[in-house]
Design an enzyme around this catalytic site. Structure first.
Site, PDB file in Angstrom:
ATOM      1  N   ARG A 101       5.847   5.182  -4.990  1.00  0.00           N
ATOM      2  CA  ARG A 101       5.656   4.749  -3.613  1.00  0.00           C
ATOM      3  C   ARG A 101       5.766   3.243  -3.574  1.00  0.00           C
ATOM      4  NH1 ARG A 101       1.090   2.049  -4.018  1.00  0.00           N
ATOM      5  NH2 ARG A 101      -0.657   2.804  -5.254  1.00  0.00           N
ATOM      6  N   GLY A 102       5.865   2.700  -2.385  1.00  0.00           N
ATOM      7  CA  GLY A 102       5.804   1.261  -2.253  1.00  0.00           C
ATOM      8  C   GLY A 102       4.376   0.774  -2.425  1.00  0.00           C
ATOM      9  N   PHE A 107      -6.948   2.365  -4.896  1.00  0.00           N
ATOM     10  CA  PHE A 107      -7.908   3.358  -5.395  1.00  0.00           C
ATOM     11  C   PHE A 107      -7.883   4.593  -4.502  1.00  0.00           C
ATOM     12  CE2 PHE A 107     -12.106   5.298  -4.854  1.00  0.00           C
ATOM     13  CZ  PHE A 107     -12.345   5.728  -6.150  1.00  0.00           C
ATOM     14  N   HIS A 108      -8.010   5.765  -5.130  1.00  0.00           N
ATOM     15  CA  HIS A 108      -8.193   7.021  -4.405  1.00  0.00           C
ATOM     16  C   HIS A 108      -9.394   7.741  -5.002  1.00  0.00           C
ATOM     17  CE1 HIS A 108      -4.432   6.288  -2.491  1.00  0.00           C
ATOM     18  NE2 HIS A 108      -3.715   6.468  -3.590  1.00  0.00           N
ATOM     19  N   ILE A 171      -1.256   2.345   3.441  1.00  0.00           N
ATOM     20  CA  ILE A 171      -0.014   3.113   3.575  1.00  0.00           C
ATOM     21  C   ILE A 171       0.941   2.715   2.460  1.00  0.00           C
ATOM     22  CG2 ILE A 171       2.047   3.444   5.004  1.00  0.00           C
ATOM     23  CD1 ILE A 171       0.297   3.205   7.459  1.00  0.00           C
ATOM     24  N   GLY A 183       2.300   8.565   1.483  1.00  0.00           N
ATOM     25  CA  GLY A 183       1.898   8.431   2.874  1.00  0.00           C
ATOM     26  C   GLY A 183       0.740   7.489   3.060  1.00  0.00           C
ATOM     27  N   LEU A 184      -0.461   8.030   3.346  1.00  0.00           N
ATOM     28  CA  LEU A 184      -1.583   7.157   3.680  1.00  0.00           C
ATOM     29  C   LEU A 184      -2.871   7.644   3.031  1.00  0.00           C
ATOM     30  CD1 LEU A 184      -3.565   8.603   6.016  1.00  0.00           C
ATOM     31  CD2 LEU A 184      -1.564   8.159   7.431  1.00  0.00           C
ATOM     32  N   ALA A 185      -3.799   6.690   2.892  1.00  0.00           N
ATOM     33  CA  ALA A 185      -5.137   6.967   2.368  1.00  0.00           C
ATOM     34  C   ALA A 185      -6.140   6.342   3.325  1.00  0.00           C
ATOM     35  CB  ALA A 185      -5.299   6.388   0.970  1.00  0.00           C
ATOM     36  N   CYS A 201      -4.099  -3.325  -3.026  1.00  0.00           N
ATOM     37  CA  CYS A 201      -2.750  -3.486  -2.451  1.00  0.00           C
ATOM     38  C   CYS A 201      -2.161  -4.869  -2.732  1.00  0.00           C
ATOM     39  CB  CYS A 201      -2.758  -3.214  -0.949  1.00  0.00           C
ATOM     40  SG  CYS A 201      -3.399  -1.581  -0.513  1.00  0.00           S
TER      41      CYS A 201
END
Length: 245
Positions: A101-102, A107-108, A171, A183-185, A201
């Site tokens: 991804r870009g 963190f997730h 994103i 996608g998004l978090a 980021c």
């Protein structure tokens, strides 16, 4: 593409790697289901439902929704952490995963909504930047539904949704052969101390926040699923199909 069906896959709390595997299966299905793209100016319904879906029973597009079951740091195409930084992150007890991804490292973890839309931008005649703006717009709609009207998107090169100088939703997308992934978090009730170990980021001097922190009450991932899907349906002009396996 008005009203085109999008399959919804609700995974619940699962390891990040499992959500990626489901996403990749959806990407493969979207590529396999792609039929001829209607000519410019043709009516969206001119090819019939099968032409839009690629298959009359299963929608070609999907959105994968999950909550990471365990903490994990991921990085995008802009580079992995060096050996020392990677060792320090592993010492926190979190996993480390490279993602196509870009964006930089982020963190997730538990308390975070991950949404991986698998959409055909060519069929939708939607540029990549317009798609990213659409993701921001749907999160802003979600925030308004929850009473968080101060949330905003920033001009490029910044992405995501912000509260002041703190990012609420990150994103990072990938687009191959016009099919989107990642996608998004969205931080719902995420333990924000995990972000203390990185520059989220790659943005120096910026913070992170969550819906729970901003609204002053506990907001779970389950709590935001319905308003998220309502916003998704509005922004991407689709109907939602919950019959997917």
């Amino acid at each position: 593409m008005s009203g085109a069906p999008v399959r919804v896959l609700l995974l619940g709390p699962v390891p990040y790697a499992e959500a990626l595997r489901v996403q990749e299966r959806c990407v493969a299905a979207a590529r396999a289901a792609r039929g001829p793209v209607p000519a410019a100016g043709a009516r969206a319904g001119g090819g019939g439902p099968a032409a839009l879906r690629g298959d009359s029973a299963v929608p070609a597009e999907s959105v994968v929704l999950s909550e990471p079951a365990h903490p994990v740091y991921t990085w995008g195409l802009r580079g992995a952490p060096d050996a020392a930084a990677a060792a320090a992150l592993r010492a926190t007890g979190a996993g480390l995963v490279a993602a196509r991804r870009g964006g930089h490292i982020t963190f997730h973890g538990p308390g975070q909504l991950l949404a991986f839309p698998v959409l055909d931008l060519r069929r939708r005649r939607l540029p990549l930047r317009g798609y990213v703006a659409g993701l921001e717009a749907l999160v802003l709609r979600l925030c308004r539904r929850l009473g968080l009207g101060a949330a905003r998107a920033l001009p490029p090169p910044f992405t995501g949704v912000w509260m002041g100088d703190s990012k609420l939703c990150a994103i990072g997308v990938h687009c191959g052969n016009h099919i989107t992934s990642h996608g998004l978090a969205l931080n719902c009730c995420t333990d924000l101390t995990w972000f203390d170990h990185i520059v989220p980021c790659g943005l120096e001097g910026k913070g992170v926040t969550s819906l729970s922190h901003e609204l002053g009450r506990h907001i779970t991932v389950e709590h935001v699923l319905e308003p998220f899907l309502d916003s998704f349906q509005e922004v991407f002009d689709c109907t939602l199909d919950f019959s997917g396996d």
